[in-house]
Design an enzyme around this catalytic site. Structure first.
Site, PDB file in Angstrom:
ATOM      1  CD  GLU A  50      -2.652  -1.177   2.848  1.00  0.00           C
ATOM      2  OE1 GLU A  50      -2.787  -0.064   2.789  1.00  0.00           O
ATOM      3  OE2 GLU A  50      -3.574  -1.809   2.309  1.00  0.00           O
TER       4      GLU A  50
ATOM      5  CG  ASP B 106      -3.090   8.673   8.072  1.00  0.00           C
ATOM      6  OD1 ASP B 106      -3.972   7.498   7.820  1.00  0.00           O
ATOM      7  OD2 ASP B 106      -3.829   9.523   6.872  1.00  0.00           O
TER       8      ASP B 106
ATOM      9  CE1 TYR C 289      -6.054  -1.793   7.563  1.00  0.00           C
ATOM     10  CE2 TYR C 289      -5.267  -1.247   5.355  1.00  0.00           C
ATOM     11  CZ  TYR C 289      -5.151  -1.386   7.141  1.00  0.00           C
ATOM     12  OH  TYR C 289      -4.282  -0.831   7.548  1.00  0.00           O
TER      13      TYR C 289
END
Length: 278
Positions: free
Chosen positions: A50, A61, A176
């Site tokens: 990724e 994040d 995911y």
């Protein structure tokens, strides 16, 4: 024609092991070093890579990956250069799937159709766009699928059985599973809870389920890989990169190996799950 992603998971299944999925920020700490790192990852044992698309407002994040994105932007990284990074990687590697991960805004500004054309021709295999929910699939997800790219969706501990079918509806490549709630790199993954979560998702889909967020050590990677089709590591690799930089945040002679050596240790952890099962 079988996609690179499907071929890789079929190969892993035949070998009886889980995927080791690595995340690095495109252009961190500079475009040239970033390409060297991405090229080193498959040799270190990465099965899927990724690559983060740097963005000025990365809300999902944690501090490590936010800082990586800022380093990349400061070094002049753009979405166009991220695609060039993939193109350069593909000159020497036609097999390792590449997934671009990030936010919708840079793609929207680039132009969706142009981005999809350029991504496909560069050798990108899939996208993870963290701020586009299933309700907005027409924006990018459906066009991406039509362009032959996988669109990989995130599921979390708070994605209940009622919500899961919507999340999975147009997902392809793999699912995911974010093993902890919150931002990346915030806590350690709980392998016991992961097993039941993966089983629950697999009741709704035949897609592979890869687990990420909170995997920092070979031991945790091994424990997660025992329950999942793949273990995703990002923050730990980004932290290893940062620790190798000089006082000005520039790459040193140690930078590529700092990331590759940790990746190799984590890859051994993931492969250890297979040995434990035999």
């Amino acid at each position: 024609m079988t996609s690179r992603m499907d071929a890789r998971f079929a190969q892993l299944k035949s070998e009886g092991r889980s995927a080791f999925v690595t995340f690095v920020m495109g252009g961190d700490p500079d475009p040239e070093t970033s390409l060297a790192i991405v090229k080193a990852l498959p040799q270190a044992g990465a099965d899927i890579i990724e690559i983060g698309m740097p963005f000025t407002d990365p809300m999902a994040d944690g501090p490590s990956i936010q800082a990586a994105g800022l380093r990349a932007l400061k070094a002049g990284m753009t979405l166009r250069k991220t695609l060039q990074l993939v193109r350069s990687f593909r000159e020497g590697d036609a097999a390792t799937p590449i997934v671009l991960m990030g936010y919708y805004n840079p793609i929207y500004i680039y132009g969706v159709d142009k981005f999809l054309d350029d991504a496909k021709s560069a050798g990108v295999d899939g996208l993870i766009i963290v701020d586009l929910p299933p309700e907005e699939d027409d924006e990018l997800c459906i066009p991406a699928l039509k362009a032959g790219l996988n669109f990989i969706r995130l599921a979390t501990p708070t994605t209940d059985d009622k919500r899961l079918p919507a999340v999975l509806a147009n997902t392809s490549g793999f699912v995911y599973y974010v093993s902890i709630t919150g931002i990346t790199g915030a806590a350690a993954a709980d392998s016991s809870a992961v097993g039941s979560a993966v089983a629950r998702i697999k009741r709704h889909t035949a897609l592979p389920v890869c687990v990420g967020f909170g995997i920092r050590t070979p031991e945790t990677a091994r424990a997660i890989a025992a329950h999942a089709d793949g273990a995703v590591v990002g923050t730990a690799l980004v932290d290893a990169l940062k620790a190798s930089l000089d006082a000005e945040g520039r790459a040193t002679a140690k930078t590529v190996n700092a990331v590759a050596d940790l990746a190799a240790a984590l890859a051994q952890g993931v492969r250890g799950a297979q040995q434990a099962a035999e």
